[in-house]
Design a protein around this motif. Structure first.
Motif, short mmCIF file in Angstrom:
data_model
loop_
_atom_site.label_atom_id
_atom_site.label_comp_id
_atom_site.label_asym_id
_atom_site.label_seq_id
_atom_site.Cartn_x
_atom_site.Cartn_y
_atom_site.Cartn_z
N MET A 68 0.83 -1.20 0.00
CA MET A 68 0.00 0.00 0.00
C MET A 68 0.87 1.25 0.00
N GLU A 69 0.56 2.16 -0.90
CA GLU A 69 1.23 3.45 -0.93
C GLU A 69 0.22 4.53 -0.57
N LEU A 70 0.44 5.20 0.54
CA LEU A 70 -0.47 6.25 0.97
C LEU A 70 -0.19 7.54 0.22
N PRO A 71 -1.21 8.37 0.05
CA PRO A 71 -1.02 9.62 -0.73
C PRO A 71 -0.37 10.74 0.10
N PHE A 72 0.54 10.37 0.99
CA PHE A 72 1.23 11.35 1.82
C PHE A 72 2.71 11.02 1.86
N LYS A 73 3.54 12.02 1.96
CA LYS A 73 4.97 11.78 2.06
C LYS A 73 5.31 11.18 3.42
N ASP A 74 6.20 10.22 3.40
CA ASP A 74 6.62 9.52 4.62
C ASP A 74 7.11 10.50 5.67
N LYS A 75 7.85 11.50 5.25
CA LYS A 75 8.47 12.44 6.18
C LYS A 75 7.44 13.23 6.98
N TYR A 76 6.25 13.44 6.40
CA TYR A 76 5.27 14.32 7.02
C TYR A 76 4.04 13.59 7.57
#
Length: 527
Positions: free
Chosen positions: A200-208
């Motif tokens: 799963m790839e979420l529509p948010f950057k990992d860093k934030y």
């Protein structure tokens, strides 16, 4: 007005019974730990008894780990049937890391992991345990993640579905600069058959972003709570936002629901799925100033089809209520409460809900000493488990009442071993049980803060001298009452472990008490 109750304690060697209005506590026989360690979890139950895990922990300056592990079986009368040591060593792999034992579909499943240095990979394994606690069948690999650093091996999460029919294994992919947050999900049934798996790839950057609070409904849908920090901070606006993520494996579809409280800063949030009305419901605390404080409670209903907020309830705490936590002086200056963690969010059959939060924080205190030219620094961790806030939401989404259950528990370097509380509900009452200072037995406190206002709560620092105090909250009004159930000083074998309990049916809860090397289980019945 709170009733003053005279409680007569009757102690027997094997079975102890205490009756106090709607609550009956009956203890099983006094048992002695003959292998060391401590009970860390009640992992499952059936019609004839329940399973507990005993962990013998080894601590060093760098790490704390399970050195020996025992699976124990107890009858409904709380007599031990067996205590079986589970080996955490594989002939080929060597030492295994214990991840947990779960009761899935009526079967015991143990999960372990092992880091393969040569392959730079962390591997999760699962195996069935028989009813007698023996390994049953082969140990199988259930997941793996790759890491190029031994110091950052990554980790696995194990989430059991609400109906206990399946279990989800999760790992987060290693962080890469400017990449989106990626997870790998793998769902198993009680026979360790893979039902589905998904990267799963979420529509948010990992860093934030940060993801947690996983839940799995009876139909197999996966839910999670996601907090996202804005890349650019705007003055006068919250620097973050919240989403509830839903993944439907049958349709291979992910949805996200935006949680928005216009004009307020959300400081704490929890959620639940409401399939009966096709809603996601959220509740928590908000701040008028920033994301750190708490000025009131909110409740939202989000329709799954439109993704719009259809109903909303907000209730400001008010200065009198806040004064109970931060004092009248700070409350009069508009200060807010802080450090409350969401503990329980319970949907009622009438369409309303109950929200429970506990004030919890840890402080590190360091001090230096020395008299021979050498300075030695010692640091201690102080654990604070303080007041409980309980709120009731009406079926129309308005906030019916908010009340405080007064509590102040403090301990050092023990993780809050005897702190926090047990919760249960029956009929029109909510029950809280926890260890308290005996001087608090006459403490007056009500939902509207008119009584008990300014009355200090005595700190509970010595569990050996504590009393197991039961608070009852009236679900209709929020009014509270309290009464002692048993006294640790009088009953030298019983210091309640509030976080260690299991509700086995609508009215019976297995509880646990110990002192030194003696321990016993009991049943708290809500009559």
């Amino acid at each position: 007005m709170k009733k003053i109750i005279v409680v007569i304690f009757v102690f027997l060697k094997c079975i102890q019974g205490i009756h106090s209005q709607d609550i009956d506590v009956s203890w099983g026989p006094l048992l002695k730990e003959n292998k060391g360690g401590t009970i860390v979890a009640i992992v499952g139950h059936d019609q004839n008894g329940y399973y507990a895990v005993r962990n013998y922990v080894v601590a060093s300056a760098l790490i704390t780990y399970a050195d020996k592990l025992y699976l124990e079986r107890y009858t409904n009368n709380h007599e031990m049937e067996y205590s079986h040591e589970i080996k955490l060593k594989d002939e080929e792999l060597g030492k295994l890391k214990y991840e947990g034992i779960f009761y899935v579909g009526g079967k015991l499943i143990m999960f372990t992991s092992h880091y393969d240095k040569k392959g730079d990979r962390n591997i999760a394994y699962a195996e069935h345990l028989s009813e007698s606690g023996e390994p049953e069948g082969d140990r199988v690999e259930v997941d793996r993640l790759f890491s190029d650093k031994v110091a950052n091996k990554g980790s696995f999460q194990f989430i059991v579905a609400e109906d206990h029919s399946k279990i989800l294994v999760i790992h987060q992919e290693m962080y890469k600069k400017d990449s989106r947050e990626k997870f790998f999900y793998k769902m198993f049934d009680q026979n360790l058959k893979v039902l589905w798996e998904k990267k799963m790839e979420l529509p948010f950057k990992d860093k934030y972003s940060s993801v947690g609070g996983y839940k799995i409904d009876a139909g197999g849908k996966v839910y999670a709570q996601c907090g996202v920090t804005n890349e650019k901070k705007e003055k006068g606006k919250a620097n973050y936002t919240y989403y509830i993520i839903e993944y439907d494996p049958t349709a291979d579809k992910m949805e996200k629901y935006h949680v928005n409280l216009a004009g307020k800063y959300i400081s704490e949030i929890t959620y639940a799925d409401d399939p009966k009305h096709n809603n996601i419901v959220c509740a928590g605390f908000y701040s008028n100033k920033s994301g750190a404080g708490m000025a009131g409670v909110f409740y939202l209903r989000i329709n799954k089809e439109s993704k719009e907020i259809t109903e909303k309830g907000i209730k400001d705490f008010g200065k009198e209520f806040l004064a109970q936590f931060i004092g009248e002086k700070k409350a009069s200056k508009g200060k807010e409460a802080y450090s409350f963690d969401m503990r329980h969010f319970i949907l009622r059959e009438d369409g309303g809900a109950i929200l429970v939060a506990e004030q919890y924080y840890v402080q590190e205190v360091c001090r230096s000493s020395g008299g021979t030219g050498l300075t030695v620094q010692r640091c201690d961790l102080h654990y604070y488990y303080k007041d409980i806030i309980c709120a009731s939401i009406n079926p129309d989404a308005s906030i019916a009442w908010v009340t405080r259950v007064p509590k102040f528990q403090h301990s050092v370097n023990d993780g809050g071993f005897y702190s926090s509380y047990l919760i249960s509900m029956k009929g029109n009452q909510i029950f809280f049980l926890f260890n308290d200072n005996p001087k608090n037995m006459k403490l007056l406190a009500t939902a509207n803060a008119k009584k008990g206002k300014g009355v200090p709560v005595k700190m509970m620092t010595n569990p050996k001298k504590s009393v197991a105090l039961l608070y009852t909250v009236d679900m209709a009004t929020g009014e509270i009452d309290s009464k002692p159930l048993f006294n640790a000083k009088s009953d030298k074998a019983t210091i309640l472990r509030p976080k260690l309990y299991r509700q086995i049916n609508d009215k019976d809860i297995v509880i646990y008490g110990e002192r030194g090397k003696n321990y016993k289980f009991g049943t708290m019945s809500l009559n």
